[in-house]
Design a protein around this motif. Structure first.
Motif, PDB file in Angstrom:
ATOM      1  N   LYS A   1     -17.218 -37.793 -18.137  1.00  0.00           N
ATOM      2  CA  LYS A   1     -16.510 -38.066 -16.893  1.00  0.00           C
ATOM      3  C   LYS A   1     -15.438 -39.135 -17.077  1.00  0.00           C
ATOM      4  CE  LYS A   1     -17.212 -38.732 -11.957  1.00  0.00           C
ATOM      5  NZ  LYS A   1     -18.202 -38.877 -10.865  1.00  0.00           N
ATOM      6  N   GLU A   2     -15.688 -40.119 -17.948  1.00  0.00           N
ATOM      7  CA  GLU A   2     -14.703 -41.180 -18.162  1.00  0.00           C
ATOM      8  C   GLU A   2     -13.417 -40.622 -18.761  1.00  0.00           C
ATOM      9  OE1 GLU A   2     -14.564 -44.197 -17.216  1.00  0.00           O
ATOM     10  OE2 GLU A   2     -16.589 -44.526 -16.481  1.00  0.00           O
ATOM     11  N   PHE A   3     -13.512 -39.563 -19.553  1.00  0.00           N
ATOM     12  CA  PHE A   3     -12.313 -38.925 -20.094  1.00  0.00           C
ATOM     13  C   PHE A   3     -11.568 -38.148 -19.014  1.00  0.00           C
ATOM     14  CE2 PHE A   3     -10.611 -34.871 -21.830  1.00  0.00           C
ATOM     15  CZ  PHE A   3      -9.535 -35.382 -22.544  1.00  0.00           C
ATOM     16  N   LEU A   4     -12.313 -37.481 -18.127  1.00  0.00           N
ATOM     17  CA  LEU A   4     -11.701 -36.611 -17.125  1.00  0.00           C
ATOM     18  C   LEU A   4     -11.176 -37.363 -15.900  1.00  0.00           C
ATOM     19  CD1 LEU A   4     -14.300 -33.695 -17.200  1.00  0.00           C
ATOM     20  CD2 LEU A   4     -11.962 -33.627 -18.112  1.00  0.00           C
ATOM     21  N   LYS A   5     -11.727 -38.524 -15.618  1.00  0.00           N
ATOM     22  CA  LYS A   5     -11.377 -39.231 -14.387  1.00  0.00           C
ATOM     23  C   LYS A   5      -9.875 -39.504 -14.257  1.00  0.00           C
ATOM     24  CE  LYS A   5     -14.106 -42.587 -13.358  1.00  0.00           C
ATOM     25  NZ  LYS A   5     -14.714 -43.939 -13.370  1.00  0.00           N
ATOM     26  N   PRO A   6      -9.198 -40.036 -15.287  1.00  0.00           N
ATOM     27  CA  PRO A   6      -7.749 -40.276 -15.121  1.00  0.00           C
ATOM     28  C   PRO A   6      -6.955 -39.003 -14.878  1.00  0.00           C
ATOM     29  CG  PRO A   6      -8.607 -41.445 -17.031  1.00  0.00           C
ATOM     30  CD  PRO A   6      -9.685 -40.518 -16.581  1.00  0.00           C
ATOM     31  N   ILE A   7      -7.417 -37.887 -15.431  1.00  0.00           N
ATOM     32  CA  ILE A   7      -6.719 -36.611 -15.232  1.00  0.00           C
ATOM     33  C   ILE A   7      -6.802 -36.185 -13.777  1.00  0.00           C
ATOM     34  CG2 ILE A   7      -6.720 -34.161 -15.885  1.00  0.00           C
ATOM     35  CD1 ILE A   7      -7.879 -35.152 -18.623  1.00  0.00           C
ATOM     36  N   VAL A   8      -7.981 -36.312 -13.179  1.00  0.00           N
ATOM     37  CA  VAL A   8      -8.156 -35.960 -11.768  1.00  0.00           C
ATOM     38  C   VAL A   8      -7.334 -36.895 -10.880  1.00  0.00           C
ATOM     39  CG1 VAL A   8      -9.839 -35.843  -9.888  1.00  0.00           C
ATOM     40  CG2 VAL A   8     -10.424 -34.929 -12.139  1.00  0.00           C
ATOM     41  N   GLU A   9      -7.286 -38.175 -11.253  1.00  0.00           N
ATOM     42  CA  GLU A   9      -6.537 -39.138 -10.445  1.00  0.00           C
ATOM     43  C   GLU A   9      -5.034 -38.896 -10.501  1.00  0.00           C
ATOM     44  OE1 GLU A   9      -7.842 -42.807 -12.089  1.00  0.00           O
ATOM     45  OE2 GLU A   9      -9.728 -42.838 -10.960  1.00  0.00           O
ATOM     46  N   GLU A  10      -4.551 -38.385 -11.635  1.00  0.00           N
ATOM     47  CA  GLU A  10      -3.105 -38.224 -11.826  1.00  0.00           C
ATOM     48  C   GLU A  10      -2.581 -36.851 -11.424  1.00  0.00           C
ATOM     49  OE1 GLU A  10      -2.554 -39.122 -15.919  1.00  0.00           O
ATOM     50  OE2 GLU A  10      -3.245 -41.208 -15.723  1.00  0.00           O
ATOM     51  N   GLU A  11      -3.452 -35.847 -11.372  1.00  0.00           N
ATOM     52  CA  GLU A  11      -2.997 -34.480 -11.121  1.00  0.00           C
ATOM     53  C   GLU A  11      -3.640 -33.940  -9.849  1.00  0.00           C
ATOM     54  OE1 GLU A  11      -2.931 -31.874 -14.485  1.00  0.00           O
ATOM     55  OE2 GLU A  11      -2.894 -33.540 -15.909  1.00  0.00           O
ATOM     56  N   ALA A  12      -2.839 -33.704  -8.851  1.00  0.00           N
ATOM     57  CA  ALA A  12      -3.346 -33.317  -7.534  1.00  0.00           C
ATOM     58  C   ALA A  12      -4.094 -31.988  -7.563  1.00  0.00           C
ATOM     59  CB  ALA A  12      -2.186 -33.244  -6.539  1.00  0.00           C
ATOM     60  N   ASP A  13      -3.743 -31.100  -8.477  1.00  0.00           N
ATOM     61  CA  ASP A  13      -4.378 -29.784  -8.524  1.00  0.00           C
ATOM     62  C   ASP A  13      -5.749 -29.802  -9.189  1.00  0.00           C
ATOM     63  OD1 ASP A  13      -2.196 -28.641  -7.276  1.00  0.00           O
ATOM     64  OD2 ASP A  13      -1.221 -28.054  -9.155  1.00  0.00           O
ATOM     65  N   MET A  14      -6.082 -30.892  -9.868  1.00  0.00           N
ATOM     66  CA  MET A  14      -7.351 -30.990 -10.578  1.00  0.00           C
ATOM     67  C   MET A  14      -8.402 -31.650  -9.688  1.00  0.00           C
ATOM     68  SD  MET A  14      -7.164 -29.796 -13.764  1.00  0.00           S
ATOM     69  CE  MET A  14      -6.075 -29.597 -15.186  1.00  0.00           C
ATOM     70  N   MET A  15      -9.633 -31.154  -9.748  1.00  0.00           N
ATOM     71  CA  MET A  15     -10.709 -31.717  -8.935  1.00  0.00           C
ATOM     72  C   MET A  15     -12.040 -31.607  -9.677  1.00  0.00           C
ATOM     73  SD  MET A  15     -11.025 -28.608  -6.179  1.00  0.00           S
ATOM     74  CE  MET A  15      -9.234 -28.395  -6.148  1.00  0.00           C
ATOM     75  N   PHE A  16     -12.955 -32.529  -9.362  1.00  0.00           N
ATOM     76  CA  PHE A  16     -14.310 -32.425  -9.891  1.00  0.00           C
ATOM     77  C   PHE A  16     -15.049 -31.304  -9.175  1.00  0.00           C
ATOM     78  CE2 PHE A  16     -13.517 -36.933 -11.059  1.00  0.00           C
ATOM     79  CZ  PHE A  16     -13.788 -36.826 -12.420  1.00  0.00           C
ATOM     80  N   VAL A  17     -15.836 -30.574  -9.931  1.00  0.00           N
ATOM     81  CA  VAL A  17     -16.600 -29.447  -9.397  1.00  0.00           C
ATOM     82  C   VAL A  17     -18.082 -29.717  -9.620  1.00  0.00           C
ATOM     83  CG1 VAL A  17     -17.027 -26.977  -9.538  1.00  0.00           C
ATOM     84  CG2 VAL A  17     -14.716 -27.867  -9.948  1.00  0.00           C
ATOM     85  N   GLY A  18     -18.866 -29.741  -8.559  1.00  0.00           N
ATOM     86  CA  GLY A  18     -20.299 -29.941  -8.692  1.00  0.00           C
ATOM     87  C   GLY A  18     -20.665 -31.391  -8.957  1.00  0.00           C
ATOM     88  N   GLU A  19     -21.935 -31.594  -9.312  1.00  0.00           N
ATOM     89  CA  GLU A  19     -22.476 -32.934  -9.519  1.00  0.00           C
ATOM     90  C   GLU A  19     -22.292 -33.384 -10.972  1.00  0.00           C
ATOM     91  OE1 GLU A  19     -23.705 -34.711  -7.014  1.00  0.00           O
ATOM     92  OE2 GLU A  19     -23.344 -33.040  -5.630  1.00  0.00           O
ATOM     93  N   ASP A  20     -22.416 -34.698 -11.192  1.00  0.00           N
ATOM     94  CA  ASP A  20     -22.419 -35.216 -12.550  1.00  0.00           C
ATOM     95  C   ASP A  20     -23.636 -34.677 -13.311  1.00  0.00           C
ATOM     96  OD1 ASP A  20     -20.187 -36.627 -11.834  1.00  0.00           O
ATOM     97  OD2 ASP A  20     -21.181 -38.587 -11.784  1.00  0.00           O
ATOM     98  N   ILE A  21     -23.506 -34.598 -14.622  1.00  0.00           N
ATOM     99  CA  ILE A  21     -24.553 -34.031 -15.468  1.00  0.00           C
ATOM    100  C   ILE A  21     -24.882 -35.041 -16.559  1.00  0.00           C
ATOM    101  CG2 ILE A  21     -25.168 -32.061 -16.940  1.00  0.00           C
ATOM    102  CD1 ILE A  21     -22.476 -30.808 -15.565  1.00  0.00           C
ATOM    103  N   LEU A  22     -26.157 -35.397 -16.710  1.00  0.00           N
ATOM    104  CA  LEU A  22     -26.572 -36.320 -17.760  1.00  0.00           C
ATOM    105  C   LEU A  22     -27.055 -35.529 -18.963  1.00  0.00           C
ATOM    106  CD1 LEU A  22     -28.440 -39.174 -15.849  1.00  0.00           C
ATOM    107  CD2 LEU A  22     -26.193 -39.251 -16.938  1.00  0.00           C
TER     108      LEU A  22
END
Length: 239
Positions: free
Chosen positions: A171-192
């Motif tokens: 998630k730490e890798f993906l978080k900046p991408i979601v914050e910077e790109e309006a079309d990108m979103m998290f899907v579902g719950e976090d997974i351990l």
């Protein structure tokens, strides 16, 4: 990770010398921010660069940094191209059959799925993951269609260009991408997944493993490891 035959593993491990050297080569990918990446000056940077430099200082070791593609990072450790892996590598039983790990320097961090379709059904989706990661194994477990790529950037690009429905990664890798790109979103719950992240060493280097284990423990004991985690991985659990 590329496959290794049992014979080749035994040959390499059987000829490994005990830890006694002037320079310890720290192997990382350099392509997975914030864990490790190449900065604007062309230098290895990130959480693991800062952590590794501190561990080497505490252990009174002279260390140099080496980059290697993820899909061959374990084979090239085993074959002696460097002495450690410090590259956001989760501790798993499968990897532990080939190399040894230090104690973890992060808790199990959440993985996440990112796509461009709200309410995506993951079980029926086509999902990208980096080759040889615990996330790739998870996609197979849930019955989704897995498409593997050699680098993390390629997995995200595959979502952008419509080649896949989503990408799974830390998630730490993906978080900046979601914050910077309006079309990108998290899907579902976090997974351990996995047992935390540790340094990989050859099974023939128990002294080096013990040296880094001790250095990691001193950073846990005096709070400096938690300070680094808070700086670079603010969503991660502390020790």
């Amino acid at each position: 990770m590329k496959s290794l035959t049992l014979a080749s593993i035994v040959l390499v491990l059987g000829t490994g010398a005990a830890f006694a050297q002037d320079v310890v080569r720290m192997g990382t990918e350099g392509a997975y921010p914030p864990y490790n990446f190449i900065n604007d000056n062309g230098e290895i940077d990130g959480f693991e660069r800062e952590l590794g430099d501190e561990l080497c200082a505490r252990a009174e070791l002279t260390c140099e940094w080496v980059t290697n593609d993820w899909d061959s990072i374990i084979p090239n450790l085993v074959s002696g191209n460097y002495d450690t892996i410090i590259a956001g590598m989760s501790i798993t039983p499968e990897r532990d059959e080939v190399i040894d790990f230090t104690q973890p320097y992060t808790q199990p961090d959440p993985s996440a799925v990112v796509g461009m379709i709200d309410g995506l059904d993951l079980a029926g989706a086509v999902i990208a993951a980096q080759t040889g990661t615990i996330q790739a194994g998870y996609v197979a477990q849930i019955g989704a269609t897995l498409v593997e790529f050699s680098s993390p950037d390629e997995t995200v690009a595959a979502v952008r260009n419509g080649e896949v429905d989503a990408v799974i990664a830390d998630k730490e890798f993906l978080k900046p991408i979601v914050e910077e790109e309006a079309d990108m979103m998290f899907v579902g719950e976090d997974i351990l997944l996995g047992g935390g992240i540790g340094m990989g060493v050859r099974e023939s280097d128990p002294e080096l493993k013990a040296t880094f284990d001790a250095a990691i423990q001193t950073m846990k004991d005096d709070g400096t490891l938690n300070a680094l985690i808070s700086k670079w991985l603010p969503a991660s659990a502390l020790f």
